[in-house]
Write a protein that holds these residues in place. Structure first.
Motif, mmCIF file in Angstrom:
data_model
loop_
_atom_site.group_PDB
_atom_site.id
_atom_site.type_symbol
_atom_site.label_atom_id
_atom_site.label_comp_id
_atom_site.label_asym_id
_atom_site.label_seq_id
_atom_site.Cartn_x
_atom_site.Cartn_y
_atom_site.Cartn_z
ATOM 1 N N ASP A 38 0.976 -1.189 0.089
ATOM 2 C CA ASP A 38 -0.072 -0.022 0.014
ATOM 3 C C ASP A 38 1.117 1.124 0.046
ATOM 4 O O ASP A 38 2.110 1.074 -0.058
ATOM 5 N N GLY A 39 0.075 2.396 0.093
ATOM 6 C CA GLY A 39 0.961 3.636 0.157
ATOM 7 C C GLY A 39 1.846 3.955 1.101
ATOM 8 O O GLY A 39 3.032 4.301 1.028
ATOM 9 N N SER A 40 1.286 3.361 2.490
ATOM 10 C CA SER A 40 2.055 3.816 3.513
ATOM 11 C C SER A 40 3.522 3.009 3.383
ATOM 12 O O SER A 40 4.341 3.263 3.681
ATOM 13 N N TYR B 55 0.105 14.638 4.289
ATOM 14 C CA TYR B 55 -0.466 13.251 4.498
ATOM 15 C C TYR B 55 0.249 12.196 3.709
ATOM 16 O O TYR B 55 0.490 12.387 2.472
ATOM 17 N N HIS B 56 0.976 11.130 4.239
ATOM 18 C CA HIS B 56 1.901 10.313 3.655
ATOM 19 C C HIS B 56 1.581 8.996 4.424
ATOM 20 O O HIS B 56 2.409 7.891 3.952
ATOM 21 N N ASP C 100 5.494 11.905 -3.618
ATOM 22 C CA ASP C 100 4.660 10.983 -3.494
ATOM 23 C C ASP C 100 3.544 11.153 -4.550
ATOM 24 O O ASP C 100 2.693 12.054 -4.199
ATOM 25 N N GLU D 139 3.744 15.588 -2.118
ATOM 26 C CA GLU D 139 2.863 15.330 -3.170
ATOM 27 C C GLU D 139 3.000 16.357 -3.954
ATOM 28 O O GLU D 139 2.861 17.655 -3.917
ATOM 29 N N LYS E 166 -2.663 3.228 -4.790
ATOM 30 C CA LYS E 166 -4.017 3.558 -5.325
ATOM 31 C C LYS E 166 -4.291 3.120 -6.819
ATOM 32 O O LYS E 166 -4.597 1.903 -7.396
ATOM 33 N N ILE F 108 -1.665 9.465 -4.561
ATOM 34 C CA ILE F 108 -3.073 9.772 -5.482
ATOM 35 C C ILE F 108 -2.682 10.553 -6.559
ATOM 36 O O ILE F 108 -3.357 10.002 -7.644
ATOM 37 N N GLN G 268 -2.811 16.934 -1.096
ATOM 38 C CA GLN G 268 -4.381 16.695 -0.806
ATOM 39 C C GLN G 268 -4.651 17.365 0.481
ATOM 40 O O GLN G 268 -6.041 17.533 0.877
HETATM 41 N N1 PLP Z 1 0.688 8.936 0.466
HETATM 42 C C1 PLP Z 1 -0.499 9.784 0.076
HETATM 43 C C2 PLP Z 1 -0.343 10.933 -0.726
HETATM 44 C C3 PLP Z 1 -1.445 9.296 0.401
HETATM 45 O O1 PLP Z 1 -2.701 10.045 0.111
HETATM 46 C C4 PLP Z 1 -1.866 8.096 1.300
HETATM 47 C C5 PLP Z 1 -3.080 7.595 1.542
HETATM 48 O O2 PLP Z 1 -4.236 8.202 1.242
HETATM 49 C C6 PLP Z 1 -0.781 7.385 1.462
HETATM 50 C C7 PLP Z 1 0.488 7.828 1.391
HETATM 51 C C8 PLP Z 1 -0.658 6.204 2.375
HETATM 52 O O3 PLP Z 1 -1.476 5.208 1.560
HETATM 53 P P1 PLP Z 1 -2.169 3.757 2.326
HETATM 54 O O4 PLP Z 1 -3.608 4.428 2.893
HETATM 55 O O5 PLP Z 1 -2.462 3.012 1.015
HETATM 56 O O6 PLP Z 1 -1.539 3.244 2.893
#
Ligand code: PLP
Length: 439
Positions: free
Chosen positions: A107-109, A141-142, A248, A215, A277, A251, A219
């Motif tokens: 996932d993103g995290s 937010y990351h 990042d 980013e 995503k 999104i 966001q």
């Molecule tokens: N980075 C950004 C810019 C995000 O918007 C998100 C989640 O919305 C993340 C990282 C983290 O992704 P995840 O929720 O898939 O862990």
């Protein structure tokens, strides 16, 4: 609304749990259906915004099924698998700048964690072992894992409950022009939010800084494209101090902003990008990092491992997802329908509570205020009511900070946009009446 006994939901209050939650059972195109059979037009691509190719794609299910039958799993250490290789090759064709090496996570995290670790490895192997600090932005937010949480400059309870966090984050201001943190206006501000980063780096010691993360379009205040030169200044400051620049793209990537990646709108040459995503359109959990050959060059071995890294099934689905994005020209659609969407939303700017409409591609936002002159905050309770009213009328939308933030599937049509914007306008009018902003 349904009461749930045993399942834990993320970011859902006790009050919300008590009054019950909606259960979504099916999706087709840009619409989902709940257990009572009510159909919703989804302006959020699944609330967290991943479903770029829309719901109900049988060929993605088929790709997963075939890969599961062929080979469901084999380790990412010392062995490779064909779908992961194919996905890396595909991404090397479309990734921004000179990014051409990839690692897949879930996932993103996890992608953000991996990017932070990659930056540390890069410095370590080059003998710069003191570099550990990371620059993030207030409002950023990351993600939610330990390293990513340390970079969190918004949704403050998420941060405060978990403090103390991983040390070493340096916060700088965001390019949020509508409510500028320096109380200046663009362009007379001369982009102080970017220029000031140099001063902050000097006070923190440039030789202790590992990376800058941001980013391309942020966001945290609701889809917020920065002024054109913002990223040129940040990129050149990072390059001059040997700081790894992480874009990042979780999104922004995969067409959300009307280009393959958000970086393409600006003069950014990232060393590392993070993705998730739209990479798999949410059909399977998948994130990734991409980096330049120069980043990998000094690194003898990446001391990082997730069992499900380079997962063959997730990668097979992502390859097919990218094929759909290309075959159906969905990035062109995001650009064209996105620009129509933005125009339609801009027609709402005459409403007393609509402070600013902004966005890029199919990622747009309305920033609300109680007073257009002072940009006074809009009550959170009103934002929540806007979302509830829209839901009643069959439209799913979400709030971010003082804004409504919209990110529908990239398959959405102008007709769907008209339908949704009509509902949004009706909700705004109802809320303005309730707040006494209109008769
Ligand atoms: N980075 C950004 C810019 C995000 O918007 C998100 C989640 O919305 C993340 C990282 C983290 O992704 P995840 O929720 O898939 O862990």
């Amino acid at each position: 609304m349904t009461q749930i006994a045993h399942l834990i939901l993320c970011r859902t209050s006790k009050d919300q749990m008590r009054s019950g939650v909606r259960i979504i059972t099916k999706g087709e195109g840009a619409r989902v259906v709940d257990e009572q059979g009510k159909v919703y037009l989804d302006f959020t691509a699944g609330l967290n915004r991943p479903v770029h190719v829309g719901y109900g794609r049988e060929e993605l299910g088929q790709a997963a099924y075939e890969q599961m039958r062929e080979l469901a799993f084999f380790t990412p250490m010392q062995f490779a698998n064909r779908p992961a290789i194919a996905l890396a090759e595909k991404l090397a064709e479309v990734a921004p700048g000179t990014i051409d090496h990839f690692l897949f996570v879930s996932d993103g995290s996890e992608a953000v964690e991996a990017a932070l670790k990659l930056a540390r490895h890069y410095h370590y192997y080059r003998g710069e072992k003191r570099r550990y600090k990371v620059i993030s932005r207030r409002g950023a937010y990351h993600g939610v894992t330990a390293g990513a949480l340390g970079l969190l400059g918004t949704i403050i309870p998420m941060r405060h409950i978990m403090e103390p966090l991983v040390p070493g984050t340096i916060f700088v201001e965001s390019p949020y022009c509508y409510r500028c943190p320096y109380h200046l206006s663009y362009p007379s501000c001369e982009l102080l939010c970017a220029i000031d980063v140099e001063r902050i780096i000097q006070t923190e010691d440039p030789e202790q800084i590992s990376a800058f993360i941001g980013e391309p379009i942020q966001q945290g205040f609701g889809a917020c494209p920065p002024p054109r030169d913002y990223w040129r200044i940040i990129s050149s400051i990072c390059a001059s101090h040997g700081i790894v620049l992480i874009a990042d793209e979780v999104i922004c990537g995969f067409g959300r902003t009307g280009a393959w990646f958000g970086c393409e709108h600006y003069d950014i040459k990232p060393d590392v990008i993070t993705m998730a995503k739209g990479l798999s359109s949410g059909y399977v959990p998948l994130g990734a990092i991409g980096c330049t050959a120069a980043m990998l060059e000094p690194i003898q071995e990446l001391h990082h491992l997730h069992t499900y890294a380079n997962h063959p099934v997730s990668c097979a689905v992502a390859v097919k997802n990218i094929e759909i994005l290309q075959r159906e020209h969905l990035i062109d659609n995001a650009r064209e329908v996105g620009s129509y969407f933005l125009d339609r939303l801009k027609s709402l700017e005459s409403h007393p509570s609509v402070g600013e409409v902004r966005g890029k591609g199919l990622w747009t936002a309305i920033d609300f205020t109680m007073d257009k002159k002072t940009k006074a905050p809009f009550p959170q309770s009103s934002l929540i009511r806007l979302v509830d009213r829209a839901m009643e009328k069959g439209l799913i939308i979400k709030t971010v900070a003082q804004a409504l933030d919209f990110a529908p599937a990239l398959t959405i049509t102008k007709g769907d946009i008209d339908e949704g914007v009509k509902i949004i306008e009706a909700c705004i009018e109802e809320e303005e009446k309730e707040l006494g902003l209109r008769k």
